[in-house]
Design a protein around this motif. Structure first.
Motif, PDB file in Angstrom:
ATOM      1  N   ARG A 110       0.835  -1.204   0.000  1.00  8.34           N
ATOM      2  CA  ARG A 110       0.000   0.000   0.000  1.00  8.34           C
ATOM      3  C   ARG A 110       0.872   1.256   0.000  1.00  8.34           C
ATOM      4  O   ARG A 110       2.095   1.202   0.155  1.00  8.34           O
ATOM      5  CB  ARG A 110      -0.949  -0.008   1.185  1.00  8.34           C
ATOM      6  CG  ARG A 110      -1.834  -1.268   1.246  1.00  8.34           C
ATOM      7  CD  ARG A 110      -3.141  -1.002   1.918  1.00  8.34           C
ATOM      8  NE  ARG A 110      -4.004  -0.115   1.129  1.00  8.34           N
ATOM      9  CZ  ARG A 110      -5.242   0.242   1.500  1.00  8.34           C
ATOM     10  NH1 ARG A 110      -5.738  -0.220   2.644  1.00  8.34           N
ATOM     11  NH2 ARG A 110      -5.972   1.039   0.762  1.00  8.34           N
ATOM     12  N   ASP A 111       0.222   2.386  -0.145  1.00 10.98           N
ATOM     13  CA  ASP A 111       0.959   3.655  -0.205  1.00 10.98           C
ATOM     14  C   ASP A 111       1.728   3.935   1.075  1.00 10.98           C
ATOM     15  O   ASP A 111       2.762   4.614   1.051  1.00 10.98           O
ATOM     16  CB  ASP A 111      -0.018   4.817  -0.474  1.00 10.98           C
ATOM     17  CG  ASP A 111      -0.624   4.725  -1.876  1.00 10.98           C
ATOM     18  OD1 ASP A 111      -0.020   4.054  -2.736  1.00 10.98           O
ATOM     19  OD2 ASP A 111      -1.713   5.318  -2.097  1.00 10.98           O
ATOM     20  N   ASP A 112       1.222   3.391   2.201  1.00  9.36           N
ATOM     21  CA  ASP A 112       1.914   3.616   3.476  1.00  9.36           C
ATOM     22  C   ASP A 112       2.954   2.536   3.776  1.00  9.36           C
ATOM     23  O   ASP A 112       3.403   2.391   4.900  1.00  9.36           O
ATOM     24  CB  ASP A 112       0.900   3.706   4.615  1.00  9.36           C
ATOM     25  CG  ASP A 112       0.113   2.399   4.781  1.00  9.36           C
ATOM     26  OD1 ASP A 112       0.397   1.422   4.034  1.00  9.36           O
ATOM     27  OD2 ASP A 112      -0.791   2.333   5.633  1.00  9.36           O
ATOM     28  N   GLU A 113       3.319   1.738   2.755  1.00  7.45           N
ATOM     29  CA  GLU A 113       4.332   0.680   2.850  1.00  7.45           C
ATOM     30  C   GLU A 113       3.839  -0.571   3.574  1.00  7.45           C
ATOM     31  O   GLU A 113       4.576  -1.551   3.704  1.00  7.45           O
ATOM     32  CB  GLU A 113       5.622   1.168   3.541  1.00  7.45           C
ATOM     33  CG  GLU A 113       6.347   2.282   2.800  1.00  7.45           C
ATOM     34  CD  GLU A 113       6.827   1.826   1.420  1.00  7.45           C
ATOM     35  OE1 GLU A 113       7.429   0.749   1.333  1.00  7.45           O
ATOM     36  OE2 GLU A 113       6.579   2.560   0.440  1.00  7.45           O
ATOM     37  N   SER A 114       2.617  -0.565   4.069  1.00  9.24           N
ATOM     38  CA  SER A 114       2.075  -1.797   4.665  1.00  9.24           C
ATOM     39  C   SER A 114       1.695  -2.770   3.554  1.00  9.24           C
ATOM     40  O   SER A 114       1.508  -2.377   2.391  1.00  9.24           O
ATOM     41  CB  SER A 114       0.846  -1.465   5.528  1.00  9.24           C
ATOM     42  OG  SER A 114      -0.203  -0.975   4.707  1.00  9.24           O
ATOM     43  N   GLU A 115       1.581  -4.058   3.918  1.00 13.11           N
ATOM     44  CA  GLU A 115       1.237  -5.072   2.925  1.00 13.11           C
ATOM     45  C   GLU A 115      -0.124  -5.680   3.242  1.00 13.11           C
ATOM     46  O   GLU A 115      -0.475  -5.857   4.412  1.00 13.11           O
ATOM     47  CB  GLU A 115       2.300  -6.185   2.889  1.00 13.11           C
ATOM     48  CG  GLU A 115       3.624  -5.725   2.313  1.00 13.11           C
ATOM     49  CD  GLU A 115       4.638  -6.866   2.192  1.00 13.11           C
ATOM     50  OE1 GLU A 115       4.434  -7.907   2.870  1.00 13.11           O
ATOM     51  OE2 GLU A 115       5.618  -6.730   1.437  1.00 13.11           O
ATOM     52  N   VAL A 116      -0.856  -5.992   2.202  1.00 13.77           N
ATOM     53  CA  VAL A 116      -2.159  -6.613   2.375  1.00 13.77           C
ATOM     54  C   VAL A 116      -2.274  -7.784   1.406  1.00 13.77           C
ATOM     55  O   VAL A 116      -1.806  -7.713   0.265  1.00 13.77           O
ATOM     56  CB  VAL A 116      -3.308  -5.592   2.140  1.00 13.77           C
ATOM     57  CG1 VAL A 116      -3.272  -5.038   0.723  1.00 13.77           C
ATOM     58  CG2 VAL A 116      -4.671  -6.210   2.435  1.00 13.77           C
ATOM     59  N   TYR A 117      -2.861  -8.876   1.906  1.00 14.72           N
ATOM     60  CA  TYR A 117      -3.051 -10.075   1.072  1.00 14.72           C
ATOM     61  C   TYR A 117      -4.443 -10.020   0.446  1.00 14.72           C
ATOM     62  O   TYR A 117      -5.456  -9.958   1.161  1.00 14.72           O
ATOM     63  CB  TYR A 117      -2.920 -11.344   1.914  1.00 14.72           C
ATOM     64  CG  TYR A 117      -1.502 -11.676   2.275  1.00 14.72           C
ATOM     65  CD1 TYR A 117      -0.777 -12.617   1.524  1.00 14.72           C
ATOM     66  CD2 TYR A 117      -0.868 -11.051   3.350  1.00 14.72           C
ATOM     67  CE1 TYR A 117       0.538 -12.917   1.850  1.00 14.72           C
ATOM     68  CE2 TYR A 117       0.443 -11.345   3.684  1.00 14.72           C
ATOM     69  CZ  TYR A 117       1.146 -12.281   2.926  1.00 14.72           C
ATOM     70  OH  TYR A 117       2.452 -12.580   3.230  1.00 14.72           O
ATOM     71  N   LEU A 118      -4.460 -10.045  -0.880  1.00 11.80           N
ATOM     72  CA  LEU A 118      -5.731 -10.002  -1.601  1.00 11.80           C
ATOM     73  C   LEU A 118      -6.034 -11.373  -2.209  1.00 11.80           C
ATOM     74  O   LEU A 118      -5.128 -12.063  -2.675  1.00 11.80           O
ATOM     75  CB  LEU A 118      -5.674  -8.948  -2.704  1.00 11.80           C
ATOM     76  CG  LEU A 118      -5.340  -7.521  -2.269  1.00 11.80           C
ATOM     77  CD1 LEU A 118      -5.275  -6.613  -3.487  1.00 11.80           C
ATOM     78  CD2 LEU A 118      -6.363  -6.990  -1.259  1.00 11.80           C
ATOM     79  N   GLU A 119      -7.314 -11.723  -2.206  1.00 11.44           N
ATOM     80  CA  GLU A 119      -7.744 -13.000  -2.766  1.00 11.44           C
ATOM     81  C   GLU A 119      -8.712 -12.715  -3.918  1.00 11.44           C
ATOM     82  O   GLU A 119      -9.750 -12.108  -3.733  1.00 11.44           O
ATOM     83  CB  GLU A 119      -8.450 -13.821  -1.680  1.00 11.44           C
ATOM     84  CG  GLU A 119      -8.969 -15.165  -2.153  1.00 11.44           C
ATOM     85  CD  GLU A 119      -9.825 -15.838  -1.100  1.00 11.44           C
ATOM     86  OE1 GLU A 119      -9.356 -16.798  -0.491  1.00 11.44           O
ATOM     87  OE2 GLU A 119     -10.975 -15.378  -0.893  1.00 11.44           O
ATOM     88  N   PHE A 120      -8.326 -13.161  -5.113  1.00 10.77           N
ATOM     89  CA  PHE A 120      -9.175 -12.921  -6.282  1.00 10.77           C
ATOM     90  C   PHE A 120     -10.283 -13.963  -6.421  1.00 10.77           C
ATOM     91  O   PHE A 120     -11.306 -13.700  -7.050  1.00 10.77           O
ATOM     92  CB  PHE A 120      -8.327 -12.903  -7.563  1.00 10.77           C
ATOM     93  CG  PHE A 120      -7.264 -11.832  -7.552  1.00 10.77           C
ATOM     94  CD1 PHE A 120      -7.595 -10.500  -7.304  1.00 10.77           C
ATOM     95  CD2 PHE A 120      -5.940 -12.153  -7.767  1.00 10.77           C
ATOM     96  CE1 PHE A 120      -6.626  -9.513  -7.286  1.00 10.77           C
ATOM     97  CE2 PHE A 120      -4.965 -11.171  -7.751  1.00 10.77           C
ATOM     98  CZ  PHE A 120      -5.302  -9.844  -7.505  1.00 10.77           C
ATOM     99  N   PHE A 121     -10.058 -15.157  -5.842  1.00 13.84           N
ATOM    100  CA  PHE A 121     -10.993 -16.264  -6.045  1.00 13.84           C
ATOM    101  C   PHE A 121     -10.873 -17.202  -4.857  1.00 13.84           C
ATOM    102  O   PHE A 121      -9.775 -17.685  -4.542  1.00 13.84           O
ATOM    103  CB  PHE A 121     -10.639 -16.977  -7.345  1.00 13.84           C
ATOM    104  CG  PHE A 121     -11.487 -18.185  -7.677  1.00 13.84           C
ATOM    105  CD1 PHE A 121     -12.852 -18.197  -7.454  1.00 13.84           C
ATOM    106  CD2 PHE A 121     -10.905 -19.317  -8.246  1.00 13.84           C
ATOM    107  CE1 PHE A 121     -13.617 -19.308  -7.769  1.00 13.84           C
ATOM    108  CE2 PHE A 121     -11.653 -20.430  -8.569  1.00 13.84           C
ATOM    109  CZ  PHE A 121     -13.018 -20.429  -8.329  1.00 13.84           C
ATOM    110  N   ASN A 122     -11.973 -17.457  -4.175  1.00 15.73           N
ATOM    111  CA  ASN A 122     -11.981 -18.357  -3.032  1.00 15.73           C
ATOM    112  C   ASN A 122     -12.064 -19.795  -3.564  1.00 15.73           C
ATOM    113  O   ASN A 122     -13.133 -20.267  -3.949  1.00 15.73           O
ATOM    114  CB  ASN A 122     -13.162 -18.057  -2.108  1.00 15.73           C
ATOM    115  CG  ASN A 122     -13.071 -18.819  -0.806  1.00 15.73           C
ATOM    116  OD1 ASN A 122     -12.436 -19.868  -0.719  1.00 15.73           O
ATOM    117  ND2 ASN A 122     -13.725 -18.287   0.219  1.00 15.73           N
TER     118      ASN A 122
END
Length: 929
Positions: A86-98
């Motif tokens: 992210r813009d604040d350098e944090s990371e996020v895990y995204l799931e496109f398909f369960n």
């Protein structure tokens, strides 16, 4: 009008999809598609994003990494977790398909998305999961050639399916009455990769409305993509599973998780068993309650092809070494939940009594057994069952064992695996185009009327003397050599030659080699291979005293032909090289004819193998397995597998096709209890002891009849012991069996000596009939085995015996219920009516063919008369048009329309209906079956 018709079909389909749970949205172009994807991505990850939707820069960064990739890479991204900074350098895990809880995805449907790339494209119906287009439906109005939809998708794939459309996993194409699905790819897609969907009983679901109801139901579509597609990392392609593969895997998983019972899958040879068994293994290995899934193959089937296929799906799963300690390390590795190894190596690992095996006395293990019709039986399997207490077995076979073809120890497949979980038979696979049919040519090699099918007659003659006569060998070899180019399209394809035993294989090898050497560089490349191990089971028919010496000379020839450097010391490498060359389509590098005894007749797949020459007796599963080496789908130049039989295998072929086209006996258990066989063993042993209380006393039996009696008694004792060894409770315990193992082996040695003595005496008494035989090549008949042929097998009705007649009628009715061949479907009702109305009234001696033709003509005239009255169309004109079409295959619309009146639209509609009737009538009542 055609556009409006297709648009109307679109609207009907979309309405049905909405009723199934899809949300209808309007997406004008690819930018609208991206905006929709962004909105859903934010909504689904609102908690993970701390309720702060992705900024423009964040979304642009994500799109840079996931948009416009290859189809294969997009498929990998779809199934994986995506890490976004992210813009604040944090990371996020995204799931496109369960992929685990596939119903918990968001399903949408849109249509007429317009894309401007190299060429402008406008797509019919797009199905989206979580905003990504995963399934594309291309529709054509009814009556338009099915291939048009396929060709249009191919144009779109080349020019328009870019950006997020690279996430399309499946294509569905339909003209309303014909519907198929197939996987997307970066590579060229062959039309043979389009599959029909069907129900669990292999009944096709062709109609678009029914297909939407079954296949495109949201949860089912998501499950197909999540669970029943394979991302093949080696070849970088997507693979969609066929319906019967899906049903088989589902059945195995349900049985493994809901019961402790075994089961087996009967899928005909060549129908994609490797993929099915892998997927079942892979999914079971992910289940938390299962410690290990072990896929077992017989050593003789573990060729380079099996290894390569499994490693495509699960890198490192296959134990490729001969070292048992490698397997023990795999068994001790908790992280390795899927293992592929041989049943022989597993038996060795158990015999080592290694500490790592201790845990498997209680932990749940699932064994998947390949070609279980063979590896399920015997000592090794019993050892494995004793070690792994909490286990389930699931077998795969193309040719199960029934009463007619029971195993050596007298058991059926159901004795071990209890229940058939799913069936997909040879007739189903031929109908669906998943394997080819067979063209079987029966060649008679005797000029005289020699009845080689009469077992009593054959027993009374020296059969080796006949089959292996030099004149006959040279004659057959010459026939093969002269016609090989026709069978293989000028060596475009390879052939296997199955012979009775090693001496025959060597005779043919030398004869064909000599013929080839006369041609020099233009000659055929001939090779042979057989086993020679001294402890090989003599019943294999492959082992002779000089087999190793023969093989050394053969390998020396092979080295000269192909520039290799093999010997019997590098036998496995020689085997692997032969396997590779029989599969190669490169003319200068491949083997043209491979001569075998038993090897390569099971478990060997080659698309460029199209011919099997046969000079050995085959029946039941052995025959189907051998024939099926030739029927892998390749391209249009390979319409069927060629079988050229130099023995009269007609009845054996027909019997085998019947046996493996029925599913009535899949749960028939043939074996009795252990105590039953123990009692039988003790009774037979008592009779043996009366003849000779000790092994040494067998020598005192001098009377030939008494010697024969001893041989027969010990043979029965041996067969009973073989059956007892299949039970978990078996132990060679003297207190129970009333004989110790060493004494038994000593008796066995005496038996083998007397057996050979008796056999030699019988051979010397056999009459030579060579003087009465003239050898001559003559084609007896040529059968094309397809679904229609399977039906026609049962049409030889016995009118002399009413019970037998009605039994055959019932069998034909069953086949008619199951068969789905297009031509057969049209004639089905006609055949049923003939069976029920005409056959019961036929007198003994009547010609069934004549009766059927008469019935056909009567029914045809009734149909024409009925149509003529209904449509007020001249019957005489209709008869004439039907006759002309049957003769020429052409219809003149102006001639059809002459007797008609009315407006242009009305007249055109009537002409279409009359033409349809003429064409269908010609098909139904033609004399071509």
């Amino acid at each position: 009008m055609s556009y409006q018709s297709e648009l109307a079909l679109e609207e009907l389909t979309i309405s049905q999809l909405v009723s199934k749970g899809y949300e209808r949205i309007r997406l004008k172009d690819d930018q609208a598609l991206i905006n929709n994807f962004r909105q859903i991505l934010n909504e689904r990850h609102m908690d993970k994003l701390n309720h702060e939707p992705l900024s423009d820069t964040e979304f642009d960064r994500l799109m840079t990494q996931i948009n416009g990739k290859s189809v294969f890479d997009s498929a990998m991204i779809l199934r994986d977790k995506f890490v976004l900074k992210r813009d604040d350098e944090s990371e996020v895990y995204l799931e496109f398909f369960n992929t685990e809880k596939w119903c918990q995805n968001r399903f949408q449907v849109t249509n007429q998305v317009t894309v401007n790339d190299t060429y402008k494209g406008r797509y019919d119906i797009t199905l989206l999961i979580n905003g990504l287009p995963v399934t594309q439906i291309e529709l054509k109005r009814s009556g338009v050639a099915f291939s048009e939809a396929f060709n249009q998708v191919e144009r779109y794939r080349r020019h328009n399916f870019t950006g997020l459309f690279r996430y399309v996993q499946l294509f569905v194409i339909s003209n309303s009455v014909e519907t198929r699905y197939y996987a997307n790819s970066d590579k060229e897609i062959n039309k043979s990769h389009m599959f029909y969907w069907s129900d669990e009983k292999n009944n096709r679901i062709n109609n678009l409305k029914d297909f939407v109801e079954s296949f495109l139901e949201p949860c089912h579509l998501a499950k197909m993509i999540a669970r029943y597609m394979v991302v093949n990392e080696t070849d970088r392609i997507l693979m969609a599973m066929r319906p019967y593969q899906v049903y088989a895997v589902e059945a195995i998983i349900n049985r493994a998780l809901e019961t402790n019972n075994n089961g087996y899958v009967w899928h005909t040879t060549g129908s994609g068993k490797t993929l099915t068994s892998f997927k079942a293994s892979q999914l079971l290995a992910k289940e938390p309650g299962i410690s290990k899934v072990i896929f077992l193959v017989d050593r003789r089937d573990l060729d380079s092809q099996t290894l390569a296929e499994f490693n495509k799906f699960e890198k490192g799963a296959v134990d490729m070494t001969n070292n048992t300690y490698t397997l023990l390390n795999q068994l001790g590795d908790r992280s390795k939940t899927l293992i592929v190894t041989t049943i022989q190596k597993m038996a060795n690992a158990i015999k080592r009594n290694h500490p790592v095996m201790k845990q498997y006395e209680t932990e749940k293990v699932v064994f998947i057994i390949d070609e279980c019709h063979r590896t399920q039986f015997g000592e090794m399997h019993r050892l494995i069952k004793q070690q792994f207490k909490n286990t389930q077995y699931f077998g795969f076979t193309g040719t199960p064992r029934f009463l007619e073809n029971k195993s050596q120890d007298g058991r059926s497949t159901a004795d071990i695996f209890e229940k058939s979980l799913h069936n997909y038979l040879i007739k189903d696979a031929i109908r669906d185009g998943n394997v080819l049919g067979f063209s079987v040519e029966y060649i008679n090699t005797f000029k005289n009327e020699v009845d080689t099918t009469n077992e009593e007659f054959v027993e009374s003659i020296n059969t080796d003397e006949v089959w292996m006569a030099d004149e006959r060998i040279q004659m057959v070899a010459g026939h093969i050599y002269r016609n090989h180019h026709k069978k293989t399209r000028n060596q475009q394809y390879s052939a296997i030659f199955a012979t009775q035993k090693i001496p025959m294989a060597m005779k043919y090898y030398r004869a064909l080699k000599a013929l080839s050497e006369r041609e020099g560089e233009n000659g055929l490349k001939i090779a042979t291979i057989f086993t020679y191990q001294p402890n090989q089971d003599m019943r294999d028919g492959e082992v002779t005293e000089h087999a190793k010496d023969e093989l050394e000379s053969v390998i020396k020839d092979y080295n000269q032909t192909f520039g290799t450097n093999f010997s019997t010391d590098t036998y496995d490498s020689y085997f692997a090289d032969i396997s590779k060359r029989v599969k190669k389509g490169i003319k200068d590098q491949k083997i043209d004819i491979l001569i075998v005894v038993n090897m390569f007749l099971t478990g060997f797949d080659s698309k460029v193998l199209n011919t099997l020459y046969v000079d050995k007796n085959l029946k039941h599963h052995d025959l189907i397995q051998a024939y099926s080496r030739t029927n892998r789908i390749e391209k249009e130049t390979k319409p069927y597998g060629n079988i050229v039989a130099y023995r009269n295998l007609k009845k054996a072929t027909d019997d085998a096709i019947k046996l493996f086209s029925e599913t009535n006996d899949t749960e028939v258990v043939l074996s009795q209890s252990y105590n039953f066989y123990l009692a039988k063993f003790l009774k037979t042993l008592s009779e043996l002891y009366k003849m000779a209380p000790e092994p040494s006393q067998v020598d005192a039996i001098e009377d030939e009849e008494k010697q024969k009696e001893f041989v027969e008694t010990f043979k029965q004792l041996s067969k009973t012991l073989l059956m007892m060894k299949t039970f978990d409770e078996f132990e060679f315990n003297e207190a129970v069996l009333e004989i110790d193992q060493q004494t038994y082996e000593d008796f066995k040695g005496k038996y083998l000596y007397l057996y050979e003595m008796t056999k030699r005496r019988n051979d010397s008494d056999k009459a030579s009939i060579l003087e009465d035989i003239d050898f001559e090549i003559e084609i007896m008949r040529n059968d094309m085995i397809n679904v229609s042929y399977i039906l026609n097998l049962l049409r030889d009705i016995n009118l002399e015996d009413t019970k037998e007649r009605d039994k055959t009628r019932e069998q034909i009715h069953k086949l008619l219920d199951k068969a789905d061949d297009e031509n057969l479907r049209l004639k089905r009702d006609l055949i049923r009516a003939f069976l029920d109305k005409v056959v019961p009234n036929l007198l003994p001696g009547s010609s069934i063919d004549d009766a059927f033709m008469d019935f056909e003509e009567e029914e045809k005239q009734k149909a024409i008369e009925l149509f003529s009255k209904k449509f007020e169309y001249p019957q005489q004109q209709l008869n004439r048009l039907v006759s002309e079409f049957e003769f020429s295959g052409q219809l003149d619309r102006s001639e059809v329309g002459k007797p008609l009146s009315g407006g242009l639209i009305t007249k055109r509609k009537k002409i279409d209906e009359i033409q349809t009737f003429i064409k269908e009538t010609s098909k139904i009542y033609s004399n071509e079956n």
